[in-house]
Design an enzyme around this catalytic site. Structure first.
Site, PDB file in Angstrom:
ATOM      1  N   GLY A  15      39.174  24.809  23.012  1.00 33.05           N
ATOM      2  CA  GLY A  15      39.324  25.866  24.015  1.00 33.05           C
ATOM      3  C   GLY A  15      38.155  25.885  24.986  1.00 33.05           C
ATOM      4  O   GLY A  15      38.353  25.958  26.209  1.00 33.05           O
ATOM      5  N   THR A  42      36.539  22.192  15.678  1.00 36.24           N
ATOM      6  CA  THR A  42      37.250  21.961  14.407  1.00 36.24           C
ATOM      7  C   THR A  42      38.291  20.864  14.547  1.00 36.24           C
ATOM      8  O   THR A  42      38.376  19.962  13.707  1.00 36.24           O
ATOM      9  CB  THR A  42      37.962  23.264  13.962  1.00 36.24           C
ATOM     10  OG1 THR A  42      36.979  24.295  13.829  1.00 36.24           O
ATOM     11  CG2 THR A  42      38.681  23.084  12.646  1.00 36.24           C
ATOM     12  N   CYS A  43      39.090  20.918  15.604  1.00 35.01           N
ATOM     13  CA  CYS A  43      40.219  19.991  15.741  1.00 35.01           C
ATOM     14  C   CYS A  43      39.764  18.533  15.666  1.00 35.01           C
ATOM     15  O   CYS A  43      40.312  17.744  14.911  1.00 35.01           O
ATOM     16  CB  CYS A  43      40.943  20.271  17.060  1.00 35.01           C
ATOM     17  SG  CYS A  43      42.261  19.101  17.381  1.00 35.01           S
ATOM     18  N   CYS A  48      42.569  18.768  12.936  1.00 35.10           N
ATOM     19  CA  CYS A  48      43.775  18.023  13.327  1.00 35.10           C
ATOM     20  C   CYS A  48      43.591  16.506  13.365  1.00 35.10           C
ATOM     21  O   CYS A  48      44.433  15.777  12.833  1.00 35.10           O
ATOM     22  CB  CYS A  48      44.246  18.452  14.724  1.00 35.10           C
ATOM     23  SG  CYS A  48      43.903  20.140  15.165  1.00 35.10           S
ATOM     24  N   LYS A  51      42.547  14.786   9.964  1.00 28.14           N
ATOM     25  CA  LYS A  51      43.685  15.078   9.067  1.00 28.14           C
ATOM     26  C   LYS A  51      44.877  14.180   9.385  1.00 28.14           C
ATOM     27  O   LYS A  51      45.445  13.544   8.507  1.00 28.14           O
ATOM     28  CB  LYS A  51      44.046  16.559   9.194  1.00 28.14           C
ATOM     29  CG  LYS A  51      45.161  17.083   8.325  1.00 28.14           C
ATOM     30  CD  LYS A  51      46.545  16.988   8.898  1.00 28.14           C
ATOM     31  CE  LYS A  51      46.761  17.506  10.284  1.00 28.14           C
ATOM     32  NZ  LYS A  51      46.969  18.933  10.439  1.00 28.14           N
ATOM     33  N   ALA A 115      23.987  29.470  20.802  1.00 26.09           N
ATOM     34  CA  ALA A 115      23.974  30.427  21.905  1.00 26.09           C
ATOM     35  C   ALA A 115      24.139  31.844  21.358  1.00 26.09           C
ATOM     36  O   ALA A 115      25.004  32.090  20.512  1.00 26.09           O
ATOM     37  CB  ALA A 115      25.113  30.115  22.873  1.00 26.09           C
ATOM     38  N   TYR A 177      48.976  26.116   5.580  1.00 26.97           N
ATOM     39  CA  TYR A 177      49.064  24.812   6.247  1.00 26.97           C
ATOM     40  C   TYR A 177      48.090  23.802   5.598  1.00 26.97           C
ATOM     41  O   TYR A 177      48.469  22.690   5.282  1.00 26.97           O
ATOM     42  CB  TYR A 177      48.541  24.918   7.674  1.00 26.97           C
ATOM     43  CG  TYR A 177      49.380  25.366   8.814  1.00 26.97           C
ATOM     44  CD1 TYR A 177      49.949  24.444   9.684  1.00 26.97           C
ATOM     45  CD2 TYR A 177      49.531  26.714   9.093  1.00 26.97           C
ATOM     46  CE1 TYR A 177      50.646  24.863  10.811  1.00 26.97           C
ATOM     47  CE2 TYR A 177      50.224  27.136  10.220  1.00 26.97           C
ATOM     48  CZ  TYR A 177      50.788  26.200  11.077  1.00 26.97           C
ATOM     49  OH  TYR A 177      51.457  26.613  12.182  1.00 26.97           O
ATOM     50  N   GLU A 181      49.236  20.544   3.543  1.00 22.31           N
ATOM     51  CA  GLU A 181      49.074  19.233   4.184  1.00 22.31           C
ATOM     52  C   GLU A 181      48.147  18.340   3.362  1.00 22.31           C
ATOM     53  O   GLU A 181      48.423  17.146   3.160  1.00 22.31           O
ATOM     54  CB  GLU A 181      48.490  19.403   5.596  1.00 22.31           C
ATOM     55  CG  GLU A 181      49.463  20.033   6.575  1.00 22.31           C
ATOM     56  CD  GLU A 181      48.930  20.158   7.995  1.00 22.31           C
ATOM     57  OE1 GLU A 181      49.742  20.320   8.916  1.00 22.31           O
ATOM     58  OE2 GLU A 181      47.701  20.083   8.203  1.00 22.31           O
ATOM     59  N   ARG A 198      49.492  31.764  -5.109  1.00 18.75           N
ATOM     60  CA  ARG A 198      49.653  33.046  -5.795  1.00 18.75           C
ATOM     61  C   ARG A 198      51.054  33.619  -5.625  1.00 18.75           C
ATOM     62  O   ARG A 198      51.377  34.617  -6.243  1.00 18.75           O
ATOM     63  CB  ARG A 198      48.599  34.042  -5.330  1.00 18.75           C
ATOM     64  CG  ARG A 198      48.644  34.403  -3.866  1.00 18.75           C
ATOM     65  CD  ARG A 198      47.521  35.382  -3.529  1.00 18.75           C
ATOM     66  NE  ARG A 198      47.413  35.604  -2.099  1.00 18.75           N
ATOM     67  CZ  ARG A 198      46.432  36.288  -1.533  1.00 18.75           C
ATOM     68  NH1 ARG A 198      45.469  36.786  -2.272  1.00 18.75           N
ATOM     69  NH2 ARG A 198      46.405  36.453  -0.225  1.00 18.75           N
ATOM     70  N   ARG A 322      42.680  27.564  29.889  1.00 18.42           N
ATOM     71  CA  ARG A 322      43.080  27.102  31.236  1.00 18.42           C
ATOM     72  C   ARG A 322      43.674  28.245  32.046  1.00 18.42           C
ATOM     73  O   ARG A 322      43.462  28.324  33.259  1.00 18.42           O
ATOM     74  CB  ARG A 322      44.052  25.930  31.124  1.00 18.42           C
ATOM     75  CG  ARG A 322      43.322  24.685  30.675  1.00 18.42           C
ATOM     76  CD  ARG A 322      44.184  23.458  30.728  1.00 18.42           C
ATOM     77  NE  ARG A 322      43.412  22.297  30.323  1.00 18.42           N
ATOM     78  CZ  ARG A 322      43.899  21.244  29.730  1.00 18.42           C
ATOM     79  NH1 ARG A 322      45.200  21.161  29.480  1.00 18.42           N
ATOM     80  NH2 ARG A 322      43.120  20.238  29.393  1.00 18.42           N
ATOM     81  N   ALA A 344      53.795  22.230  14.047  1.00 20.05           N
ATOM     82  CA  ALA A 344      54.237  21.302  13.001  1.00 20.05           C
ATOM     83  C   ALA A 344      53.365  21.461  11.774  1.00 20.05           C
ATOM     84  O   ALA A 344      52.205  21.855  11.876  1.00 20.05           O
ATOM     85  CB  ALA A 344      54.137  19.869  13.501  1.00 20.05           C
ATOM     86  N   HIS A 441      72.851   8.109  19.513  1.00 22.80           N
ATOM     87  CA  HIS A 441      73.434   7.662  18.255  1.00 22.80           C
ATOM     88  C   HIS A 441      73.022   6.223  17.947  1.00 22.80           C
ATOM     89  O   HIS A 441      73.038   5.399  18.840  1.00 22.80           O
ATOM     90  CB  HIS A 441      74.960   7.750  18.335  1.00 22.80           C
ATOM     91  CG  HIS A 441      75.616   7.459  17.030  1.00 22.80           C
ATOM     92  ND1 HIS A 441      75.598   8.346  15.979  1.00 22.80           N
ATOM     93  CD2 HIS A 441      76.280   6.360  16.598  1.00 22.80           C
ATOM     94  CE1 HIS A 441      76.233   7.810  14.954  1.00 22.80           C
ATOM     95  NE2 HIS A 441      76.648   6.613  15.294  1.00 22.80           N
ATOM     96  N   GLU A 446      70.153  13.710  16.938  1.00 26.61           N
ATOM     97  CA  GLU A 446      71.457  14.045  17.545  1.00 26.61           C
ATOM     98  C   GLU A 446      72.126  15.218  16.835  1.00 26.61           C
ATOM     99  O   GLU A 446      72.991  15.886  17.397  1.00 26.61           O
ATOM    100  CB  GLU A 446      72.394  12.833  17.584  1.00 26.61           C
ATOM    101  CG  GLU A 446      72.879  12.360  16.236  1.00 26.61           C
ATOM    102  CD  GLU A 446      73.845  11.173  16.331  1.00 26.61           C
ATOM    103  OE1 GLU A 446      74.707  11.174  17.214  1.00 26.61           O
ATOM    104  OE2 GLU A 446      73.705  10.236  15.516  1.00 26.61           O
TER     105      GLU A 446
END
Ligand code: NDP
Length: 452
Positions: A15, A42-43, A48, A51, A115, A177, A181, A198, A322, A344, A441, A446
């Site tokens: 961010g 973190t990501c 993310c 991982k 900071a 999550y 994962e 739990r 943004r 996801a 197909h 589909e």
């Protein structure tokens, strides 16, 4: 009044970096501070990215056995865990460098230091004091260690990406999550996995059928999921660390010889950043309170991302940032929209979802107005390998408007498929629009346009 910076960003995660660069593109003079020594938050460093690389690695054993079903001779292969961990870390370092170059190219001044707010326009960053017209708090969050005796003996998610040597047996505490994962990727990498929750099922808050499907598949893949257990304590013993679980008054179990990892939620990093020197308000859990423009109670201070606790997802933090930069520095007033955000879960099987669950839709519109379409099948891919892997797809539809309110999937490529479906939901697609779309197909996707 003149300031050193038009905008100063606290925290160089997803961010913070996105906001700093967007504001700088509009000509703002921007500074950003990061105290972890690594850019990307973190990501990139502990979430993310590493991982997902481990998830990719964990799926090869399945592919190798699938190949036999297609006539390939069996492959004898072993994992070099040490090499995998080294490569994952090398990739993270490469991304840290890319972020530094992107910020340099955008002429954002990077401060490697902690900071702290001194007042609404002044920050102490390491040994320097800087002033800024506007300040953005984007300090993110970190794993919580709840008040469980001996919790300090458990690893947290940050530790997985540097864990050496490969553990033989791991216990994952939690049903969210992260625990789910990690349970799947470690299982795929050959670790014996026990997940302790739990409740009766993992992934509270997700579509019920999706939770059942993932949990049953995880058990079928060899993960032991211990349900409805409370964690009594974690103890250091002569042979390592053991976990004491309680099921009921007179039923307990002790799990020894394992590495324990707690994924029991995350909390914001808002302690020790000088909030008390401003009018910025925190809730009881420490999340920064912001309005729809990401503005805090201190007029010139804004906040985005995990430290606000709205939806703790990287793309949400980026979009919030943004929208703020476009509004403040780009002359385009823009609000972040929180509806129909796809997400996801990179378990195996993978799951992805967008919009309302069936339960949420019924609660919002009443049972009479909601109809659900579902399809559960074995994809063509698993026929020759003879594996009983199932794909589940669901559409939740408002009968009155015919609008598709939610789309949910468990199965291969769920994240890739639901991302496209999310565009349709964002545009307000109806079931008739889905039906009018000609399928590809043969594919699993589909099914989303052929459900009756
Ligand atoms: P979650 O809040 O999702 O899950 C925490 C889990 O810990 C829950 O199962 C909770 O149980 C359980 N828990 C909490 N306290 C205790 C306790 N004292 N005893 C037993 N169980 C306990 O947190 P995560 O850490 O898994 O993930 C944090 C956030 O990170 C997520 O909300 C998500 O937004 C983000 N994330 C996103 C990913 C993605 O997009 N793929 C991947 C990973 C993380 P209960 O349900 O009963 O409360």
């Amino acid at each position: 009044m003149t300031y050193d910076f038009d905008l100063f960003v606290m925290g160089a995660g997803s961010g913070g970096i996105a906001t700093a660069r967007r504001a700088a593109e509009y000509g703002a003079k921007v500074g950003i501070a990061e105290n972890s020594g690594r850019l990307g938050g973190t990501c990139v460093n502990k979430g993310c990215v590493p991982k997902k690389l481990l998830v990719y690695a964990s799926r090869f054993p399945g592919l190798m056995t699938d190949a036999v079903g297609y006539g390939w001779s069996p492959v004898e292969s072993t994992l070099n865990w040490d090499e995998l961990i080294t490569k994952v870390n090398d990739e993270v370092k490469r991304l840290n460098g890319i972020y530094q170059r992107m910020l340099d190219n955008s002429k954002v001044e990077v401060f490697h230091g902690h900071a702290q707010l001194i007042d609404a326009h002044t920050l102490q960053v390491g040994d320097r004091q800087v002033t800024a017209d506007k300040i953005l708090i984007a300090v993110g969050g970190e794993p919580t260690r709840p008040d469980i005796p001996g919790i300090e003996h458990a690893l947290i998610s940050d530790d997985l990406f540097n864990l050496r040597p490969q553990p033989k047996k791991m216990v994952l505490l939690g049903g969210g999550y992260i625990a789910s994962e990690f349970a799947c990727l470690l299982n795929g990498l050959g670790v014996e996995v026990i997940q302790v929750i739990r409740r009766d099922r993992i992934l509270r808050g997700f579509e019920d059928e999706l939770r059942n499907e993932i949990q049953n598949a995880m058990i079928a893949h060899g993960i032991r999921i211990i349900t409805e257990a409370s964690i009594e304590c974690i103890e250091k013993t002569d042979d390592g660390v053991s976990l004491r679980l309680r099921y009921s008054e007179n039923a307990e179990e002790i799990i020894a010889d394992a590495v324990h990892l707690a994924a029991l939620g995350r909390h914001p990093n808002t302690a020790g950043i000088g909030i008390e020197n401003t009018k910025v308000e925190l809730d009881a859990k420490g999340f920064v309170q912001v309005d729809k423009y990401s503005q805090t109670a201190e007029e010139n201070i804004y906040a985005v991302g995990d430290c606000c606790g709205k939806m703790e997802l990287t793309p949400v933090a980026i979009n919030e940032g943004r929208a703020f930069a476009d509004t403040m520095f780009g002359g385009k007033s823009r609000l972040m929209a929180y509806d129909n955000i796809a997400t996801a879960i990179f378990t195996t099987p993978e799951a992805a979802t967008v919009g309302l669950t069936e339960e949420e839709a019924i609660a919002r519109y009443g049972e009479d107005r909601i109809t659900t379409y579902r399809s559960r099948f074995r994809s063509m891919y698993y026929v020759l390998p003879g594996k009983d892997e199932k794909t589940l797809m669901k559409l939740v539809v408002d009968k009155e408007t015919d609008k598709v309110l939610g789309a949910h999937m468990v199965g291969d490529y769920a994240a890739e498929i639901i991302q496209g479906v999310a565009i349709a939901l964002k545009m307000g697609a109806t079931k008739a629009n889905f039906d009018a779309t000609v399928g590809i197909h043969p594919s699993s996707a589909e099914e989303f346009v052929t459900m009756r």
